[in-house]
Design an enzyme around this catalytic site. Structure first.
Site, PDB file in Angstrom:
ATOM      1  N   CYS A 164       0.868  -1.182   0.000  1.00 16.90           N
ATOM      2  CA  CYS A 164       0.000   0.000   0.000  1.00 16.90           C
ATOM      3  C   CYS A 164       0.903   1.230   0.000  1.00 16.90           C
ATOM      4  O   CYS A 164       2.045   1.157  -0.429  1.00 16.90           O
ATOM      5  CB  CYS A 164      -0.991  -0.015   1.162  1.00 16.90           C
ATOM      6  SG  CYS A 164      -0.270   0.214   2.798  1.00 16.90           S
ATOM      7  N   ARG A 219      -3.543  -0.520   5.436  1.00 13.60           N
ATOM      8  CA  ARG A 219      -4.106  -1.608   4.629  1.00 13.60           C
ATOM      9  C   ARG A 219      -3.192  -2.817   4.484  1.00 13.60           C
ATOM     10  O   ARG A 219      -3.614  -3.957   4.746  1.00 13.60           O
ATOM     11  CB  ARG A 219      -4.484  -1.083   3.236  1.00 13.60           C
ATOM     12  CG  ARG A 219      -5.637  -0.115   3.264  1.00 13.60           C
ATOM     13  CD  ARG A 219      -5.836   0.581   1.937  1.00 13.60           C
ATOM     14  NE  ARG A 219      -4.737   1.525   1.714  1.00 13.60           N
ATOM     15  CZ  ARG A 219      -4.600   2.279   0.640  1.00 13.60           C
ATOM     16  NH1 ARG A 219      -5.480   2.188  -0.336  1.00 13.60           N
ATOM     17  NH2 ARG A 219      -3.588   3.120   0.524  1.00 13.60           N
ATOM     18  N   ASP A 245      -8.342   3.919   1.194  1.00  9.54           N
ATOM     19  CA  ASP A 245      -7.362   4.182   2.243  1.00  9.54           C
ATOM     20  C   ASP A 245      -8.064   4.726   3.485  1.00  9.54           C
ATOM     21  O   ASP A 245      -8.657   5.800   3.437  1.00  9.54           O
ATOM     22  CB  ASP A 245      -6.335   5.191   1.740  1.00  9.54           C
ATOM     23  CG  ASP A 245      -5.140   5.333   2.654  1.00  9.54           C
ATOM     24  OD1 ASP A 245      -5.145   4.759   3.767  1.00  9.54           O
ATOM     25  OD2 ASP A 245      -4.185   6.022   2.249  1.00  9.54           O
TER      26      ASP A 245
END
Length: 145
Positions: A8, A14, A117
């Site tokens: 990420c 994440r 996100d």
């Protein structure tokens, strides 16, 4: 042996959650790491990411790391959280095109290719990201066996 690398942006939300979820499956012959395209090395996972993992009884001691060529060489499968992460990786590592996918692409989830996100969001936003990631991982477990 499958070596899965989740990627990420900052490697604090994440990708660490994805790493922890897949590790919790304890799949034989599957190793898991995570990294970020713009990560600061050695940062802890975000407070809300840790809280959501704990809520789901998943333990994970995480320190962020910047994506490197060594990690790309280690990985047999690179799963990104967004199409832009995938594009960035392929621009830097063009030889990785055959092993680099978005998580949802690899899970064959055609609705939305990106995992939003949650950075800076509240715990509920992190729960939503966690569930989104978990659902995709559930779909790929059989592919990894």
């Amino acid at each position: 042996m499958a070596r899965v690398l989740f990627v990420c942006t900052g490697n604090t939300c994440r990708s660490p959650m994805a790493e922890a979820i897949l590790k919790s499956k304890q799949l034989p012959g599957v190793e898991v790491k995570s990294a970020g395209v713009y990560a600061v090395n050695e940062a802890e996972a975000s407070v809300n990411a840790k809280a959501v993992l704990q809520e789901n009884n998943i333990s994970h001691d995480h320190r962020s790391s910047t994506l490197t060529g060594d990690e790309m060489n280690w990985a047999t499968l690179v799963l990104t959280m967004t199409q832009s992460h995938k594009a960035m990786i392929l621009s830097q590592y063009p030889g990785a095109w055959d092993k680099t996918f978005t998580l949802k692409e690899f899970a064959e989830d055609d609705l939305n290719p990106d995992v939003a996100d949650p950075f800076g969001g509240n715990e509920q936003i992190y729960r939503e990201a966690f569930l989104e990631i978990k659902e995709s991982i559930e779909k790929i477990v059989e592919k990894l066996r």
